[in-house]
Scaffold this active site. Structure first.
Site, PDB file in Angstrom:
ATOM      1  CD  GLU A  66     -18.762  -3.111   9.518  1.00 60.59           C
ATOM      2  OE1 GLU A  66     -18.038  -2.274   8.952  1.00 60.59           O
ATOM      3  OE2 GLU A  66     -18.970  -4.265   9.060  1.00 60.59           O
ATOM      4  CE  LYS A 107      -4.054   1.944   2.338  1.00 61.25           C
ATOM      5  NZ  LYS A 107      -5.013   1.810   3.454  1.00 61.25           N
ATOM      6  NE  ARG A 110     -21.285  -3.824   5.422  1.00 65.14           N
ATOM      7  CZ  ARG A 110     -20.226  -4.150   4.690  1.00 65.14           C
ATOM      8  NH1 ARG A 110     -19.059  -3.618   4.957  1.00 65.14           N
ATOM      9  NH2 ARG A 110     -20.322  -5.009   3.707  1.00 65.14           N
TER      10      ARG A 110
END
Length: 645
Positions: free
Chosen positions: A376, A287, A404
């Site tokens: 979540e 990244k 969610r």
């Protein structure tokens, strides 16, 4: 700054232009694409490190696949900047995430190359599988590719999709982009498993043997799914037993390979395109690749804001006076204060350790702080399980992401009436991330659930007081505290905490003729508007209700007995939210009044700065003042900036 694309990139207006290049030119395209992203994001802002990490993959995908007929599904979309630039949006890319500009995420209404709208993680495999099943049913020779990061792979929906994909004969490829990061470093057993794969000699041998075997195959129409399955079975012996995670889902696994080797990626994708059925390619990337500072501090450079691309200096807005802290930092520091005195307090967040500022608690109390990854649902039920044992868990989830876990809040928290503290960061409008991230609906979807306490602080001190009240032993119900993204209004905010009686609001100003009822941070906009209209001879009352459930009925009886003109202000949807609760109270008690509800309208609000979006939704200072004037027949005029600043 005039940003110009490199000589090859400036000629690429679609993937068809990219395909005209020789394979040997693709490395230069990657260099130019990476530099263009750096130039634009450094001067215009946006997500940064994620797109740098997939430059080679993006170029290879559009070079090999026939997009948009072949369909690419980018998970989350933080990494899709290169994709947008190569698919006709290079010249408007400087409008990325700006008001009325292009979206920071793939968006179906924006481009035919954006095959699926994303913003929340882990949906790519399900969506791509759905596309592949539809293509097979219609008899189309269409390829579907899901690009998912290792962070997104931790979510339950990703494993549900893997479980289904393996038993279909749909022609789809899953690309696992493994960089050991989401926004913060990844956590959990999957991270360790992928690390084992990436360093395993047997996997590297397996990779080489697979490519050699494919190179000798008579690829063509005669190469059937059955032949591919036999090949996969014959190669299983080359792999260590730890490879069985993906094989157990009946997916043919290839990799890991270097995700920054453009030649290898192009050759690999060309080979895999010829192999039918569901399969997964594991690539290793960095990244922030190509920008050293981002490689070394990937969390900081996920979305750094504006910066000097040469020195790496991140520009900070200069203020003449000290600025109030962000609400998230007030939360992060306050929970430590509370936890130091209450040993039963824990912190839980799904992959938002930095964003929620629970990083402070993780540093100070690592044994009482849990980052559970992009999960979540698990975060909520984990918190509920701890609550059954007497723990006071502050479960911090962005409002948009809490959607969610709605079922878990209902079934595992509310029905069992467990005193979990649900802290909804980024409630209301969030700005440049747009409709996938706006926290518009939590008041409406939580308000109908029994046992719930729903609160919103108007400032930092109120946030501290609500947190203090929520963790008290006598607080026995689920307790929601919602607060917005960004700075509060108090520079001197670290004052002693005080208990707030549940369901009790406060009258900030008495008045006549009209009452303004506010919930949460927009109360500050109303206060500024009221200060101005008082100069014009109007004297509105101002009530900070604090709670939308339970409502302060004693205060509301006072309001409806005294005022026949009422304005409500909230940073949630006007359908079913705070204003609706006030109307329900009025109807239930047979009051009659003119009530105007200000908040997020019943439409999707696009991206832009918070100031722009507040004004569009008509609950900024200017709009509240105009609403007051319209109720009291005062001529509308512009509020001086000095009054509303």
């Amino acid at each position: 700054m005039n940003i110009e694309a490199g000589p090859l990139l400036r000629e690429i207006n679609s993937p068809a232009d990219l395909k005209k290049l020789d394979k040997e030119q693709l490395a230069q395209v990657c260099d130019e694409l990476r530099q263009f992203i750096i130039d634009v994001v450094s001067t215009h802002g946006g997500h940064f490190a994620a797109s740098l990490g997939v430059v080679e993959l993006t170029v290879a995908l559009h070079y090999i696949y026939n997009t948009p007929y072949d369909q690419l599904v980018w998970d989350v979309g933080h990494q899709a900047y290169g994709h947008k630039i190569l698919t006709g949006r290079r010249d408007v890319f400087t409008t990325n995430r700006k008001y009325k500009g292009i979206s920071g995420f793939p968006k179906r209404s924006e481009s035919e190359y954006d095959t699926f709208g994303v913003g929340h993680s882990s949906t790519s495999i399900s969506a791509a599988l759905g596309m592949a099943i539809a293509a097979k049913y219609k008899g189309e020779d269409r390829k579907s590719v899901a690009i998912i990061g290792d962070g997104s792979m931790t979510a339950g929906i990703a494993f549900e999709a893997l479980n289904h994909a393996g038993v279909t004969d749909s022609d789809m490829l899953i690309i696992l982009n493994d960089n050991n990061m989401s926004i913060d470093p990844n956590v959990g057993a999957l991270r360790e498993y992928l690390t084992d794969i990436s360093i395993s000699p047997s996997y590297n041998k397996f990779k080489d043997d697979v490519w050699k075997a494919i190179g000798k195959l008579p690829i063509g129409k005669s190469f059937t799914r059955t032949m591919a399955s036999k090949l996969a079975d014959s190669l299983k012996g080359m792999v260590s037993q730890s490879s069985n995670l993906f094989e157990s889902f009946k997916l043919r696994y290839f990799g890991p390979i270097d995700g920054h080797n453009i030649t290898k990626l192009v050759d690999t994708l060309a080979d895999l395109k010829k192999i039918p059925g569901p399969k997964i390619l594991h690539i290793l990337t960095v990244k922030g690749k190509g920008y050293a500072l981002a490689e070394n501090d990937q969390t900081k450079w996920h979305a750094p804001g504006l910066f000097d691309k040469v020195t790496g200096e991140i520009y900070k807005t200069q203020y003449s006076t000290p600025q109030p802290p962000k609400y998230q930092d007030v939360f992060g520091k306050t929970i430590i204060e509370l936890a130091e005195k209450n040993p039963m307090i824990f912190g839980v967040t799904p992959a938002m350790l930095s964003g929620s500022s629970l990083k402070f608690m993780m540093d100070a109390m690592p044994n009482r702080t849990f980052d559970v990854g992009i999960c979540e649902q698990h975060a909520v039920t984990l918190s509920a399980g701890m609550a059954t044992q007497g723990m006071k868990v502050f479960c911090n989830i962005y409002s948009s992401f809490m959607q969610r876990a709605f079922d878990q809040v209902v079934h595992d928290v509310a029905i069992q009436d467990l005193p979990v503290v649900l802290c909804l960061d980024r409630a209301g409008l969030v700005g440049e991330d747009g409709p996938t991230h706006h926290g518009a609906y939590d008041i409406a979807y939580f308000r109908g659930i029994p046992n719930m306490i729903i609160s919103a602080p108007m400032n930092e001190q109120e946030l501290r007081n609500l947190m203090f009240s929520a963790q008290l032993e006598k607080t026995k119900h689920p307790f929601v505290i919602r607060y917005p993204r960004g700075n509060g209004v108090m520079s001197d905010w670290q004052k002693p905490m005080e208990e707030i009686e549940i369901g009790k609001g406060r009258k900030l100003k008495d008045g006549k003729d009209i009452a303004v009822l506010t919930l949460g941070h927009p109360g500050n906009f109303a206060a500024a508007a009221i200060r101005h209209v008082r100069l014009e001879g109007v004297n509105p009352a101002h009530y900070d209700m604090r709670f939308v459930k339970p409502l302060d009925e004693e205060m509301l009886h006072e309001v409806f007995s005294k005022y026949d003109k009422i304005i409500t202000v909230e940073d949630g949807t006007v359908k079913g939210g705070f204003g609706s609760a006030i109307l329900e109270f009025m109807n239930e008690h047979h009051y009659k009044a003119d009530v105007k509800i200000l908040g997020i309208p019943d439409e999707l609000i696009e991206h832009g700065s918070l100031k722009e979006l507040y004004h569009e939704c008509k609950y900024d200072e200017q709009s509240i003042a105009e609403a007051i004037r319209s109720f009291t027949s005062i001529k509308v005029e512009k509020i001086p900036d000095a009054v509303i600043s």
